[in-house]
Write a protein that holds these residues in place. Structure first.
Motif, mmCIF file in Angstrom:
data_model
loop_
_atom_site.group_PDB
_atom_site.id
_atom_site.type_symbol
_atom_site.label_atom_id
_atom_site.label_comp_id
_atom_site.label_asym_id
_atom_site.label_seq_id
_atom_site.Cartn_x
_atom_site.Cartn_y
_atom_site.Cartn_z
ATOM 1 N N LEU A 9 15.874 -41.577 -54.651
ATOM 2 C CA LEU A 9 15.212 -40.273 -54.626
ATOM 3 C C LEU A 9 15.807 -39.351 -55.682
ATOM 4 C CD1 LEU A 9 14.945 -39.585 -50.771
ATOM 5 C CD2 LEU A 9 13.078 -40.164 -52.313
ATOM 6 N N SER A 10 17.123 -39.341 -55.756
ATOM 7 C CA SER A 10 17.802 -38.472 -56.711
ATOM 8 C C SER A 10 17.491 -38.864 -58.150
ATOM 9 C CB SER A 10 19.312 -38.530 -56.469
ATOM 10 O OG SER A 10 19.997 -37.714 -57.389
ATOM 11 N N LYS A 11 17.462 -40.161 -58.402
ATOM 12 C CA LYS A 11 17.222 -40.647 -59.764
ATOM 13 C C LYS A 11 15.794 -40.363 -60.210
ATOM 14 C CE LYS A 11 17.233 -44.880 -62.547
ATOM 15 N NZ LYS A 11 17.466 -46.350 -62.538
ATOM 16 N N VAL A 12 14.831 -40.679 -59.359
ATOM 17 C CA VAL A 12 13.422 -40.530 -59.738
ATOM 18 C C VAL A 12 13.034 -39.061 -59.864
ATOM 19 C CG1 VAL A 12 11.043 -40.933 -58.996
ATOM 20 C CG2 VAL A 12 12.746 -42.747 -58.752
ATOM 21 N N LEU A 13 13.486 -38.236 -58.919
ATOM 22 C CA LEU A 13 13.103 -36.823 -58.914
ATOM 23 C C LEU A 13 14.059 -35.947 -59.717
ATOM 24 C CD1 LEU A 13 12.110 -36.475 -55.145
ATOM 25 C CD2 LEU A 13 10.601 -36.797 -57.113
ATOM 26 N N LYS A 14 15.130 -36.572 -60.239
ATOM 27 C CA LYS A 14 16.137 -35.830 -61.016
ATOM 28 C C LYS A 14 16.660 -34.632 -60.217
ATOM 29 C CE LYS A 14 14.477 -37.108 -65.644
ATOM 30 N NZ LYS A 14 13.546 -38.161 -65.200
ATOM 31 N N LEU A 15 17.104 -34.924 -59.005
ATOM 32 C CA LEU A 15 17.605 -33.874 -58.122
ATOM 33 C C LEU A 15 18.911 -33.301 -58.647
ATOM 34 C CD1 LEU A 15 17.007 -35.487 -54.595
ATOM 35 C CD2 LEU A 15 15.503 -33.940 -55.861
ATOM 36 N N THR A 16 19.080 -32.012 -58.476
ATOM 37 C CA THR A 16 20.347 -31.370 -58.818
ATOM 38 C C THR A 16 21.364 -31.689 -57.723
ATOM 39 O OG1 THR A 16 19.855 -29.334 -57.598
ATOM 40 C CG2 THR A 16 19.066 -29.476 -59.886
ATOM 41 N N PRO A 17 22.650 -31.460 -57.979
ATOM 42 C CA PRO A 17 23.651 -31.704 -56.933
ATOM 43 C C PRO A 17 23.356 -30.950 -55.638
ATOM 44 C CG PRO A 17 24.739 -31.434 -59.050
ATOM 45 C CD PRO A 17 23.291 -31.130 -59.277
ATOM 46 N N VAL A 18 22.868 -29.719 -55.762
ATOM 47 C CA VAL A 18 22.537 -28.946 -54.559
ATOM 48 C C VAL A 18 21.362 -29.576 -53.827
ATOM 49 C CG1 VAL A 18 21.609 -26.748 -53.725
ATOM 50 C CG2 VAL A 18 23.470 -26.763 -55.374
ATOM 51 N N GLN A 19 20.330 -29.974 -54.561
ATOM 52 C CA GLN A 19 19.169 -30.602 -53.931
ATOM 53 C C GLN A 19 19.556 -31.896 -53.229
ATOM 54 O OE1 GLN A 19 16.655 -30.731 -57.472
ATOM 55 N NE2 GLN A 19 15.227 -29.286 -56.538
ATOM 56 N N GLU A 20 20.451 -32.657 -53.833
ATOM 57 C CA GLU A 20 20.900 -33.901 -53.203
ATOM 58 C C GLU A 20 21.509 -33.620 -51.833
ATOM 59 O OE1 GLU A 20 22.120 -36.848 -56.905
ATOM 60 O OE2 GLU A 20 23.606 -35.411 -56.159
ATOM 61 N N VAL A 21 22.392 -32.635 -51.782
ATOM 62 C CA VAL A 21 23.067 -32.313 -50.520
ATOM 63 C C VAL A 21 22.074 -31.764 -49.499
ATOM 64 C CG1 VAL A 21 24.754 -30.771 -49.443
ATOM 65 C CG2 VAL A 21 25.330 -31.972 -51.560
ATOM 66 N N VAL A 22 21.169 -30.892 -49.942
ATOM 67 C CA VAL A 22 20.186 -30.313 -49.022
ATOM 68 C C VAL A 22 19.276 -31.399 -48.454
ATOM 69 C CG1 VAL A 22 18.175 -28.807 -48.871
ATOM 70 C CG2 VAL A 22 20.228 -28.018 -50.037
ATOM 71 N N PHE A 23 18.832 -32.328 -49.293
ATOM 72 C CA PHE A 23 18.007 -33.437 -48.809
ATOM 73 C C PHE A 23 18.770 -34.237 -47.758
ATOM 74 C CE2 PHE A 23 14.867 -32.272 -51.553
ATOM 75 C CZ PHE A 23 13.920 -33.239 -51.861
ATOM 76 N N GLY A 24 20.033 -34.504 -48.038
ATOM 77 C CA GLY A 24 20.832 -35.261 -47.078
ATOM 78 C C GLY A 24 20.995 -34.530 -45.760
ATOM 79 N N LEU A 25 21.302 -33.231 -45.824
ATOM 80 C CA LEU A 25 21.472 -32.444 -44.597
ATOM 81 C C LEU A 25 20.170 -32.360 -43.810
ATOM 82 C CD1 LEU A 25 23.677 -29.493 -45.931
ATOM 83 C CD2 LEU A 25 24.414 -31.402 -44.491
ATOM 84 N N ALA A 26 19.061 -32.197 -44.511
ATOM 85 C CA ALA A 26 17.767 -32.105 -43.826
ATOM 86 C C ALA A 26 17.437 -33.407 -43.103
ATOM 87 C CB ALA A 26 16.671 -31.760 -44.826
ATOM 88 N N LEU A 27 17.717 -34.531 -43.752
ATOM 89 C CA LEU A 27 17.345 -35.821 -43.169
ATOM 90 C C LEU A 27 18.329 -36.295 -42.102
ATOM 91 C CD1 LEU A 27 15.975 -37.494 -46.384
ATOM 92 C CD2 LEU A 27 14.685 -36.900 -44.342
ATOM 93 N N LEU A 28 19.361 -35.507 -41.840
ATOM 94 C CA LEU A 28 20.184 -35.773 -40.655
ATOM 95 C C LEU A 28 19.355 -35.593 -39.390
ATOM 96 C CD1 LEU A 28 23.515 -33.914 -41.561
ATOM 97 C CD2 LEU A 28 23.154 -36.386 -41.471
ATOM 98 N N HIS A 29 18.224 -34.895 -39.523
ATOM 99 C CA HIS A 29 17.344 -34.639 -38.382
ATOM 100 C C HIS A 29 16.134 -35.566 -38.370
ATOM 101 C CE1 HIS A 29 19.609 -30.974 -37.484
ATOM 102 N NE2 HIS A 29 19.618 -30.763 -38.784
ATOM 103 N N SER A 30 16.190 -36.629 -39.163
ATOM 104 C CA SER A 30 15.105 -37.607 -39.184
ATOM 105 C C SER A 30 14.928 -38.242 -37.808
ATOM 106 C CB SER A 30 15.410 -38.691 -40.222
ATOM 107 O OG SER A 30 14.547 -39.798 -40.081
#
Length: 419
Positions: free
Chosen positions: A117-138
């Motif tokens: 996800l990070s590679k394809v969407l070119k996520l910033t370091p902040v976006q990477e962490v936010v995506f991870g924190l959000a998906l803790l609720h998957s």
């Protein structure tokens, strides 16, 4: 008719996303934006779901303009930036990744998922962490596990780079110094109130991080959303600061954010007067305006049955949950079963709570404000709910329960479909 209208809008979103090209990109994105604005939460999360589902995350190598999903990636990257500050961040992201369309086979939980996800969407370091924190609720335990591992890998470096800016003139691009208050709130909430040592942040690093944040957000300038986290022992804020943020909150409520938040909480929002009152107070909606109430009523009319379970805001650990008294949590019946959960909106409780919080609210203006693009009445039950709520509200203006100012409904509406 109205239900068909929503179905058509979702189908149109699917079609536009699937057929994005360089030639139609501008026109298609404008139409997608209009559909999301018109149909709200359902359209917004469907757009995100379609974008994630039309991108090949398994392809090796970098994506180029000749890649078949290049334009979907381009649009999703833009949506991810806007997603960070939306109140529906967690539920929308979890929904999109937990429920991909049938042709998407690469979004299965794996150790490589977040890196892809990070590679394809070119996520910033902040976006990477936010995506991870959000998906803790998957809803998928495997996704939760991989999300926790990913955050544990990325969050320490992100915090360290922020701390190091105090002694360095250079700042990491896409780092926390550029993050919105909502993002910092999400990170701090998980860091301070999540399971101890979940992310590999030692106490010393955490305290240094908080000290750096207090340096950049002195008490007189700190956003209200961060104040309880950075200054827990000094809850009182200057009144001009509170009024400034309340004004911002009021403007936000006008665009339907309050309705979206209540929809995420679900039918339990108005299970009792106390629950409804506490929820509105925690959402900062003590001073509701007619447009905000009209949008909440419109949302209740649209979703009075079959509301899918969302990520309940009250179940996500936030500082607000720690402000509640121990008696509140202990008073809940431990034997509550699914059979006792409400299956629709109790509009009487909502209206009564609104009348208590805002006794001088002009309910005639609320009827006028029903003329908004998201207002649809799809069946008789929804119409009954609407009139029940409005009649209860109008009683405070001296209207008899059998009387109704129908002239306010028969004027010319901009939203002809809703009328």
């Amino acid at each position: 008719m109205n239900l068909d209208s929503l179905s058509f809008a979702l189908s149109q979103i699917s079609y536009l996303v699937a057929n994005l090209t360089k030639k139609n990109y501008k026109q298609s994105t404008q139409e997608l934006s209009h559909l999301v604005t018109s149909y709200g939460l359902e359209a917004d999360r469907h757009l995100l779901r379609c974008l994630f589902s039309h991108i090949d995350f398994s392809a090796e190598g970098s994506k180029t303009s000749s890649s078949k999903d290049f334009h979907q990636i381009q649009l999703l990257a833009q949506e991810c930036v806007a997603l960070l500050t939306k109140p529906t961040l967690i539920s929308n992201l979890c929904y999109a990744l937990d429920n991909p369309l049938h042709h998407q086979k690469a979004l299965k939980p794996s150790a490589q998922l977040f890196s892809l996800l990070s590679k394809v969407l070119k996520l910033t370091p902040v976006q990477e962490v936010v995506f991870g924190l959000a998906l803790l609720h998957s809803s998928n335990p495997d996704t939760q596990n991989f999300a926790s591992q990913f955050v544990k890998l990325k969050l320490p470096d992100l915090i360290r780079s922020y701390i190091d800016t105090e002694s360095s003139s250079s700042q990491q691009e896409g780092g926390l110094h550029e993050a919105a208050p909502e993002v910092l709130h999400l990170i701090l909430t998980n860091l301070l109130y999540g399971p101890k040592d979940q992310f590999g942040i030692v106490t010393e690093t955490r305290e240094t991080f908080l000290k750096s944040l207090r340096r950049d957000f002195p008490r007189e300038l700190v956003p209200v959303v961060l104040a309880p986290l950075l200054y827990p022992n000094k809850p009182d804020l200057p009144m001009d600061k509170v009024n400034q943020d309340n004004s911002t909150m009021t403007n936000t409520m006008l665009d339907g954010s309050l309705a979206d938040l209540i929809m995420e909480i679900g039918y339990g929002f108005c299970s009792s007067l106390e629950e409804c009152r506490n929820s509105l107070v925690n959402l900062g909606a003590c001073e509701m305006s007619p447009p905000a109430v009209a949008r909440v009523l419109g949302m209740m009319v649209r979703t009075h049955t079959g509301l899918e379970e969302q990520v309940a805001l009250q179940n996500i650990q936030t500082p607000a949950s720690f402000w509640s008294s121990a008696g509140d949590s202990g008073s809940k019946d431990k034997g509550t079963t699914d059979a006792n959960h409400p299956t629709s909106w109790n509009v009487e409780i909502f209206v009564q709570t609104v009348k208590e919080l805002v006794p001088n609210l002009p309910w005639k203006d609320i009827i006028l404000e029903l003329d908004h693009t998201e207002f649809v009445v799809k069946d008789r039950q929804g119409l009954t709910l609407l009139f029940t709520g409005l009649r209860l509200g109008l009683q405070s203006h001296g209207f008899h329960s059998e009387m109704f100012p129908v002239d306010l409904l028969y004027r010319h509406w901009k939203n002809a479909d809703g009328q």
